[in-house]
Design a protein around this motif. Structure first.
Motif, mmCIF file in Angstrom:
data_model
loop_
_atom_site.group_PDB
_atom_site.id
_atom_site.type_symbol
_atom_site.label_atom_id
_atom_site.label_comp_id
_atom_site.label_asym_id
_atom_site.label_seq_id
_atom_site.Cartn_x
_atom_site.Cartn_y
_atom_site.Cartn_z
ATOM 1 N N UNK A 46 -12.676 -3.348 -4.632
ATOM 2 C CA UNK A 46 -11.886 -2.608 -5.620
ATOM 3 C C UNK A 46 -10.534 -3.268 -5.712
ATOM 4 N N UNK A 47 -9.530 -2.500 -6.084
ATOM 5 C CA UNK A 47 -8.182 -3.082 -6.157
ATOM 6 C C UNK A 47 -7.227 -2.415 -5.164
ATOM 7 N N UNK A 48 -7.735 -1.425 -4.437
ATOM 8 C CA UNK A 48 -6.879 -0.634 -3.551
ATOM 9 C C UNK A 48 -6.768 -1.258 -2.170
ATOM 10 N N UNK A 338 -3.863 8.358 -4.935
ATOM 11 C CA UNK A 338 -3.627 6.960 -4.553
ATOM 12 C C UNK A 338 -2.979 6.809 -3.181
ATOM 13 N N UNK A 339 -2.850 7.889 -2.448
ATOM 14 C CA UNK A 339 -2.225 7.798 -1.126
ATOM 15 C C UNK A 339 -3.002 6.898 -0.184
ATOM 16 N N UNK A 340 -2.271 6.161 0.636
ATOM 17 C CA UNK A 340 -2.936 5.368 1.664
ATOM 18 C C UNK A 340 -3.052 6.229 2.929
ATOM 19 N N UNK A 341 -3.656 5.698 4.008
ATOM 20 C CA UNK A 341 -3.851 6.516 5.202
ATOM 21 C C UNK A 341 -2.536 7.026 5.815
ATOM 22 N N UNK A 344 1.439 7.044 1.986
ATOM 23 C CA UNK A 344 2.315 6.291 1.079
ATOM 24 C C UNK A 344 1.539 5.892 -0.164
ATOM 25 N N UNK A 345 2.262 5.694 -1.235
ATOM 26 C CA UNK A 345 1.623 5.219 -2.474
ATOM 27 C C UNK A 345 2.233 3.872 -2.852
ATOM 28 N N UNK A 346 1.410 3.017 -3.420
ATOM 29 C CA UNK A 346 1.840 1.649 -3.688
ATOM 30 C C UNK A 346 1.802 1.341 -5.183
ATOM 31 N N UNK A 347 2.979 1.115 -5.727
ATOM 32 C CA UNK A 347 3.051 0.727 -7.134
ATOM 33 C C UNK A 347 2.511 -0.686 -7.286
ATOM 34 N N UNK A 348 2.107 -1.016 -8.488
ATOM 35 C CA UNK A 348 1.753 -2.394 -8.793
ATOM 36 C C UNK A 348 2.872 -2.957 -9.645
ATOM 37 N N UNK A 349 3.581 -3.933 -9.100
ATOM 38 C CA UNK A 349 4.735 -4.501 -9.804
ATOM 39 C C UNK A 349 4.345 -5.847 -10.403
#
Length: 600
Positions: A46-48, A338-341, A344-349
């Motif tokens: 995937x992309x995550x 979209x939270x990680x373990x 936190x959430x990660x924007x795509x810049x």
DNA sequence: TGGATCTGCACC
DNA sequence: AAACGGTGCAGATCCA
């Protein structure tokens, strides 16, 4: 070893598919023979990438290649394959990838190679393509995706047969496009062809694009500059933003309740689906409402303005139900999902995205579009534990850029003496400050009096007067705009002070001024990020938002760090300071907005 | 079922 | 002579 042959314009290329550990010997020979310059790419589930530690994300294939051949390594098959890829990435002296930021994340999360190790030797064809021609396909440009660039610069057939193939494969396998990456068998012929061609195409693109890069961009060092910036935004993506999950969930339920209530009211008045413009139009016409506003395509418009003007219980319910639903889905549901373990959430810049090179921020934290009117949404993003949020933004960045580069004496003088530029424009035109402010901004956007009327609710005569007065008051700006337009008309593009070449459409020559201002402003923020990185402060940066940086600083050092970073951000151009103002909040990002609101 | 397009809306 | 620049995303609708 399985070998897939494919022809690019009659020239055969070879894709070597590593199947066994013995095959790795040939792979290693290839890497050693080509270590001076290697293209690479990976295929993942995937992309995550932030979910690698949770086990729901993994790398499946890793590919390396040059212009004529590539090797595909099934990293998901075991440690020996992963180890070989790790060694290859470390052995290569220079790496090429398309949108290589992504591969850096995967290499770090799945192979344990720190981003900092690979970034300095990585070249990204997406960045180089942007310097050559930043236009999207829909703007009659080459685009920035590998498939688009392949079609434009290499071969249309290859683009369609190879890069466009995954959609067709998903259909054949009876899975959704998003799911095909996880479910496709690792030995699927056309998947391997797709994967194996990627580094070959990226390698070729690199060779094609480098000589096409504008000489001025190269001389100014823009190629390495953009790469450094991309690596900084990759680090910002990696850090992510702490989510206040409890708050987000509370607000999501609150909005769900509001949505449900207002949808029931709308249904009671005969509209079952508040998102259906057709139903709204029918219902309003039945009530004898005349709908005159038109959409861009000439259809009947029922936007917020129209519905608010109608002002009956039905339209009120529609507006409120739509807003609640959209805010829930767009801001809170997305972030929660979209939270990680670590929460936190990660924007795509995308560090270099728009035609003007402005960044774009997408995904779980669509930072550039988060509602800014109040803290309702931004409250769910938290500085780290023990930290507070600091928002530092440039004051009047675009107008100051215009003043500095045009050298207009009135404008420069106004900024030097701290005068109110909007009032100066207003006084010159004999209009109120609102009209003066509107004029200053609209002119920067390349607009005319109509835009001032529509956006600022200024009367037609006033707006016309204001535009005329603007050009008379700031003759230096007029000369500057004329020069840019002349350049654009003659060459088809303009250059910015940083050596960036920006194409200007022939039928929209007037946009040259805005492109210059917007692109130069972007480069000022980009420079700030690079300097902040040099000073070792990237770990505190949460997001860049056009003319603003959002930080998470340790509470006990917040004053010192806010001050230091603001001084780094500030820049003097042609004698004019672009000042930075820092707002120190509490832990939630939203607290900064609350502070600003309480000031007024 | 998904792609493409349209509309509307969030921002600088 | 005048000219509104740059984005992303959700939901509806139409179409293959």
């Amino acid at each position: 070893m399985r070998v897939i042959d494919y022809a690019i314009k009659g020239q055969t290329v070879h894709i070597h598919v590593v199947e066994t550990e013995e095959d790795l010997l040939d792979f290693e020979s290839f890497i050693l023979a080509n270590q001076s310059l290697l293209a690479h790419d990976c295929e993942t589930t995937g992309l995550d990438w932030w979910n690698a530690s949770a086990g729901t994300f993994r790398a499946r294939l890793w590919q390396f290649g040059n212009a004529r051949e590539s090797f595909v390594v099934p990293v998901e098959k075991g440690d020996s394959f992963r180890g070989a890829v790790r060694w290859a990435l470390r052995t290569a002296r220079r790496l090429i990838a398309h949108n290589g930021t992504y591969d850096l994340h995967v290499a770090e999360e799945c192979l344990g190679i720190p981003m900092e190790e690979l970034a300095p030797k990585s070249w990204d064809t997406k960045l180089i393509a942007h310097l050559v021609d930043p236009r999207a396909v829909k703007e009659d440009g080459p685009g920035l995706k590998l498939e688009e660039l392949t079609k434009h610069y290499i071969c249309e057939v290859v683009a369609a047969e190879v890069k466009g193939s995954m959609t067709a494969i998903a259909k054949e396998l009876g899975v959704k496009k998003d799911e095909v990456w996880d479910s496709i068998p690792i030995d699927h012929y056309r998947f391997l062809l797709y994967a194996g061609m990627d580094p070959i195409l990226a390698f070729r693109l690199f060779k094609i694009l480098i000589p096409k890069t504008p000489v001025r961009s190269r001389r100014r060092g823009l190629i390495s500059w953009e790469h450094r910036l991309a690596h900084i935004t990759a680090k910002i993506e990696r850090t992510g933003y702490l989510l206040d999950t409890k708050y987000a969930q509370e607000k999501a339920s609150e909005l769900a309740a509001q949505q449900k209530h207002w949808e029931e009211v709308a249904r009671h008045h005969g509209v079952d689906n508040v998102n259906s413009n057709a139903q709204i139009i029918t219902a309003l016409r039945e009530r004898g409402v005349k709908l005159t506003k038109k959409t861009k395509k000439g259809n009947v418009s029922v936007d917020d303005e129209v519905l608010t003007d109608v002002g009956i219980p039905l339209t009120e319910a529609i507006v409120k139900a739509k807003k609640a639903g959209k805010w829930k889905a767009t801001w809170f549901d997305r972030a929660i999902a979209a939270q990680d373990p670590d929460g936190r959430v990660h924007a795509s810049v995308n560090s270099c995205q728009a035609r003007t090179a402005r960044m774009s921020i997408t995904g779980a934290v669509p930072a550039q579009t988060l509602p800014a009117g109040d803290s309702y949404v931004r409250h769910c993003f938290l500085a780290d534990p023990g930290h507070v949020t600091v928002s530092s933004d440039y004051g009047n960045m675009e107008l100051r850029v215009l003043a500095a580069f045009s050298g207009d004496p009135t404008m420069m003088d106004a900024f030097h003496r701290g005068l109110d530029l909007h009032q100066i424009t207003a006084d010159a035109a004999g209009v109120n400050r609102k009209a003066g402010k509107g004029t200053n901004f609209v002119v920067c956007f390349g607009g005319g009096w109509k835009a001032i009327v529509e956006q600022y609710g200024v009367a037609e005569a006033e707006a016309k007067k204001a535009v005329k007065a603007f050009w008379e008051t700031y003759p230096g700006v007029k000369r500057f705009a004329d020069r840019l337009q002349r350049e654009a008309r003659q060459a088809g593009y303009i250059y910015t002070g940083t050596g960036r070449r920006l194409p200007v459409d022939r039928n929209r020559i007037y946009s040259a001024l805005n492109y210059f201002i917007q692109s130069t402003s972007r480069d000022i923020t980009a420079r700030a990020l690079i300097e902040i990185d040099r000073a070792g402060y990237t770990k505190y940066v949460r997001l860049p938002i056009h003319d603003e940086l959002v930080f998470s600083f340790p509470r006990e050092r917040v004053r010192e760090l806010a001050e230091k970073t603001a001084r780094i951000m500030e820049m003097t151009i042609k004698g004019l300071l672009i000042p930075v103002d820092s707002e120190i909040g509490e832990q939630p990002w939203g607290s900064v907005l609350d502070l600003e609101a309480s000031k007024h």
